[in-house]
Enzyme design. Structure first.
Site, PDB file in Angstrom:
ATOM      1  CG  HIS A  54      -1.966  -1.101   1.178  1.00 18.94           C
ATOM      2  ND1 HIS A  54      -3.126  -1.046   0.426  1.00 18.94           N
ATOM      3  CD2 HIS A  54      -1.970  -2.305   1.789  1.00 18.94           C
ATOM      4  CE1 HIS A  54      -3.805  -2.173   0.596  1.00 18.94           C
ATOM      5  NE2 HIS A  54      -3.119  -2.957   1.413  1.00 18.94           N
ATOM      6  CG  ASN A 127      -8.068  -4.364   0.734  1.00 12.78           C
ATOM      7  OD1 ASN A 127      -7.270  -3.437   0.708  1.00 12.78           O
ATOM      8  ND2 ASN A 127      -7.732  -5.586   1.094  1.00 12.78           N
ATOM      9  CE1 TYR A 337      -2.103  -4.669   8.094  1.00  4.62           C
ATOM     10  CE2 TYR A 337      -2.644  -2.409   7.527  1.00  4.62           C
ATOM     11  CZ  TYR A 337      -2.604  -3.753   7.199  1.00  4.62           C
ATOM     12  OH  TYR A 337      -3.031  -4.166   5.966  1.00  4.62           O
TER      13      TYR A 337
END
Length: 483
Positions: A54, A127, A337
């Site tokens: 990303h 997404n 993350y």
């Protein structure tokens, strides 16, 4: 920035920004030139590591407005009353490309949303597809390695992509999405978004529900063919970023209708497939969409690096009344993350303007680290303490739910329809003849680039298991391209 004299980073006025100091006319440069050293040193350090995935993205601020009563399902305050508005920041992205890659490519799109709520920031990191290629985070590094550049050739290789997909049949559903008409959105404004994972909501009474988020674009779905995308990617690599920025500048604010699917917690154990499987959707006939709000983007960032590149999103950022599910991909992301952000942006990344709470204040015992601004002053940095510092609330953010299979075992209990091909086949059969033609053409064009016959055959066999006609047509199309 106000007009006035140019200064150094520490505020000293700059006399000459055109040439560096030297030891006489034409002599060597002097290390005493404060401005020269500062500018070169700063320039060498201006970039931070780009996201592993990303990396290529664009973002905007906006508002989320509640349009229906959600209090029977969650005690989250930002969902507590109709008409309530919450500031948000949304970052769109492609998955595989690096920071300088083109926007108009066949790739899933990230749809990461930060709600600046009065109970802290809530991040929904999704997404533009409701499913994903794999269901377990232990396979994620391997999957991403197949999408990135090959260690030997330095290019993305069809062999790697299709070898992994063929050996991972759970990817069949997502690949059918990716190579269908929605595989290349015409812009970020003209695509849907999804939370993708299953999440938990819990209400004031302690009742728990499993939910899936849907963001339906009010601009309508618009997509690009592979041929049109190739032209656009070459002519305007920044097409999607430019479209988003310019639409907001014109006052054409993009909006999405926000809905959820809601499953009472007790129904999960007996549902016909594992409801926490990221490769599956919940049929709307079983759990219809329930509208809860409207999302609008209406303000552009003023500095892309500060507000888009340094923005961070973590699925672990929950607020009271919202929590995770046993989804194995989600569980892995809860760690991965935050870990990536601490490495990439720094331990104080959450206190950057784009990331810090906007509707409340962080009141933690965290101190120090790179770029720490001393915001806590001399307050004690431990808890419990007797000096009036922040203390725990004694109420969990979400209610613990007994879930079948939470034993620490590696194997998830089977449900009646835990099958990797049923939903991919259903999706294929929902398509019109024209949509099927384009899907087959897109898939065949990609698989035909594989160098080994066994890799191609294994990939095609997965689609045949989803639907006999699907596999038969795909095999014929690949053979025709290779003839």
């Amino acid at each position: 920035m106000a007009a006035g004299p140019l200064t150094t980073e520490t505020g000293a006025p700059v006399a000459d920004n055109q040439q560096s100091q030297s030891a006489g006319p034409g002599g060597p440069v002097l290390i005493q030139d404060q401005l020269l050293i500062e500018k070169l040193a700063h320039f060498n350090r201006e970039r931070i590591p780009e996201r592993v995935v990303h990396a290529r993205g664009a973002g905007a601020y906006g508002t989320f407005t509640v349009t229906a009563d959600a209090t029977p399902y969650t005690r989250a305050k930002f969902l507590s009353e109709i008409g309530k508005q919450t500031e948000v920041f949304l970052r769109f992205s492609t998955v595989a490309g690096n920071l300088g890659a083109a926007d108009a490519v066949r790739d899933p799109r990230g749809f990461s949303l930060k709600f600046y709520t009065e109970e802290g920031n809530y991040d929904l990191v999704g997404n533009n597809t409701p499913v994903f290629f794999i269901r377990d985070a232990i396979k994620f590094p391997d999957f991403i390695h197949t999408q990135k550049r090959d260690p030997y050739t330095g290019s993305q290789e069809a062999d790697n992509v299709w070898d992994f997909w063929g050996l991972s049949p759970e990817s069949t559903h997502q690949v059918t999405w990716l190579f269908g008409d929605r595989g290349i959105p015409a812009s970020y404004r003209h695509m849907d978004g999804f939370g993708s994972h299953t999440f938990q909501w819990s209400n004031e009474a302690g009742e728990a529900f499993w939910v899936k988020y849907h963001f339906k674009t009010d601009q309508g779905i618009e997509t690009l063919t592979a041929a049109d995308a190739a032209v656009l990617a070459g002519a305007d690599p920044d097409s999607h970023q430019r479209d988003l920025r310019e639409s907001i500048e014109r006052g054409e604010y993009p909006t999405w209708t926000v809905s959820v699917q809601i499953m009472p917690a007790a129904e999960a154990a007996t549902y016909r497939f594992n409801p926490f499987d990221l490769t599956k959707v919940w049929p709307h006939a079983d759990y219809p969409l329930v509208e809860i709000g409207k999302l609008e983007l209406n303000r552009n960032p003023q500095n892309v690096f500060a507000e888009v590149e340094q923005s961070i999103f973590s699925p672990h950022h929950f607020v009271p009344g919202i929590g995770p599910s046993p989804d194995k991909m989600l569980q892995g992301r809860l760690f991965a993350y935050g870990d990536a952000h601490r490495y990439r942006v720094g331990i104080n990344a959450d206190q950057l303007p784009v990331n810090r709470p906007h509707a409340t204040e962080a009141n933690s015992h965290g101190r120090d680290g790179a770029a720490y601004d001393g915001r806590h002053g001399g307050a004690k940095n431990y808890e419990p303490n007797s000096f009036g510092g922040p203390a725990q609330t004694d109420r969990p953010l979400w209610e613990p739910v007994p879930v079948q299979g939470l034993t620490g075992d590696h194997v998830t209990p089977l449900h009646a329809e835990d099958n990797d091909f049923v939903q991919a086949g259903n999706l294929y059969r929902l398509m019109t003849d024209e949509e099927k033609d384009r899907l087959i053409e897109n898939l065949a064009g990609s698989i035909a680039g594989v160098s080994r016959e066994d890799i191609a055959e294994r990939a095609i066999e997965n689609f045949r298991k989803a639907d006999e006609d699907y596999g038969k047509r795909l095999q014929a199309a690949v053979q025709a391209l290779r003839a």
